[in-house]
Design an enzyme around this catalytic site. Structure first.
Site, PDB file in Angstrom:
ATOM      1  N   SER A 133       0.852  -1.193   0.000  1.00 11.48           N
ATOM      2  CA  SER A 133       0.000   0.000   0.000  1.00 11.48           C
ATOM      3  C   SER A 133       0.881   1.234   0.000  1.00 11.48           C
ATOM      4  CB  SER A 133      -0.901   0.003   1.237  1.00 11.48           C
ATOM      5  OG  SER A 133      -1.561   1.244   1.395  1.00 11.48           O
ATOM      6  N   TYR A 146      -2.900  -0.553  10.379  1.00 12.28           N
ATOM      7  CA  TYR A 146      -2.683  -0.889   8.965  1.00 12.28           C
ATOM      8  C   TYR A 146      -1.319  -0.408   8.501  1.00 12.28           C
ATOM      9  CZ  TYR A 146      -3.724  -1.431   3.977  1.00 12.28           C
ATOM     10  OH  TYR A 146      -3.695  -1.810   2.656  1.00 12.28           O
TER      11      TYR A 146
END
Length: 274
Positions: A133, A146
């Site tokens: 990501s 995250y």
């Protein structure tokens, strides 16, 4: 000769698009899903689908055994994709929620991958692609769990790439930014499960976040469809020399540049507005 690939997280979004696209390109796709209720739906789409919960070692063992039986214990490619985001400020985040985030986004991927690497070594080739990501190299508020899981994934993957350099196993990272998937809906579920907003110093900010995560719109002009990730994946699978990192979406490319150019204090000011 037909190439085989195992893909995790195929119920929707990136994984589903990748599985359907690669199957049309002639790959033998083993699509896996965490929720067994999704298997029939994917089978109806023509996919060879298996239940795989990467947080369960028995599930990993059983699924790999079933797949290897079909392939004579060979596998050309692995695309680790299935993940979710746990929102919440660090001080409000239960440690158990952080553990759950790492079990799915890191430890499960590691367990699956290390069981596949010996197969790739024996056959003399393979490629491993990890879906990271933009939050694997820059951080946003209320995304600490995250962020941490993806930062850890980047480090683990970079190390694995160095270690497998002489084994003819190429390792790549894909770094998507905003993609039109069910990621926000799943994040909202995780938020409601673990975060108590009433006593929090961030209550007002949380209410804004809940509204954003509840929105049905795709997320703005910079949000791309899942096919943008699949395009990068295809290059990682088919190029003679895969890239180390594939930066997908304008925000990923922009922040990659800004992180190299800006002092940390300037970058912090920019990220704090996100």
């Amino acid at each position: 000769m037909q190439k085989s690939i195992l893909i995790t997280g195929c119920s929707t979004g990136i994984g589903l698009n990748a599985a359907l696209t690669l199957q049309k390109r002639g790959y033998r796709v083993f699509a896996t899903v965490r929720n067994p209720n999704d298997i029939e739906r994917l089978q109806n789409l023509g996919l060879d689908c298996y239940h795989l919960d990467v947080t369960d070692n028995d599930s990993i063992e059983q699924t790999l055994a079933a797949i290897f039986e079909q392939t004579n214990r060979q596998l050309d490619f692995l695309f680790n994709n299935g993940a979710y985001g746990q929102p919440g400020a660090i001080e409000d985040l239960p440690t158990a929620a952080l553990r759950e985030q790492f079990e799915t986004n890191l430890f499960g991927w590691h367990e699956l991958t290390k069981r596949i690497i010996p197969v790739m070594r024996t056959q003399g080739h393979g490629r491993i692609i990890q879906c990271s990501s933009v939050l694997g190299f820059v951080s946003l508020k209320y995304r600490g769990a995250y962020n941490a899981s993806k930062y850890a994934l980047e480090g683990l993957t970079d190390t694995m790439r160095l270690e497998l350099k002489d084994a003819n196993i190429q390792v790549s990272l894909i770094q998507p930014g905003p993609i039109d998937t069910k990621f926000r809906a799943n994040a909202l579920t995780a938020f409601n499960k673990h975060i108590d907003i009433e006593p929090s110093a961030y209550k007002d900010d949380y209410l804004v976040q809940i509204e954003r995560l509840s929105s049905k719109n795709p997320g703005g002009a910079m949000t791309l469809p899942s096919s943008a990730v699949t395009k990068a994946l295809i290059h990682a699978l088919e190029a003679k020399r895969a890239k180390v990192r594939y930066r997908v979406t304008t925000p990923t490319k922009m922040f990659s540049l800004l992180k190299r150019l800006l002092p940390s204090c300037w970058l912090d000011k920019l990220l704090a507005k996100g």
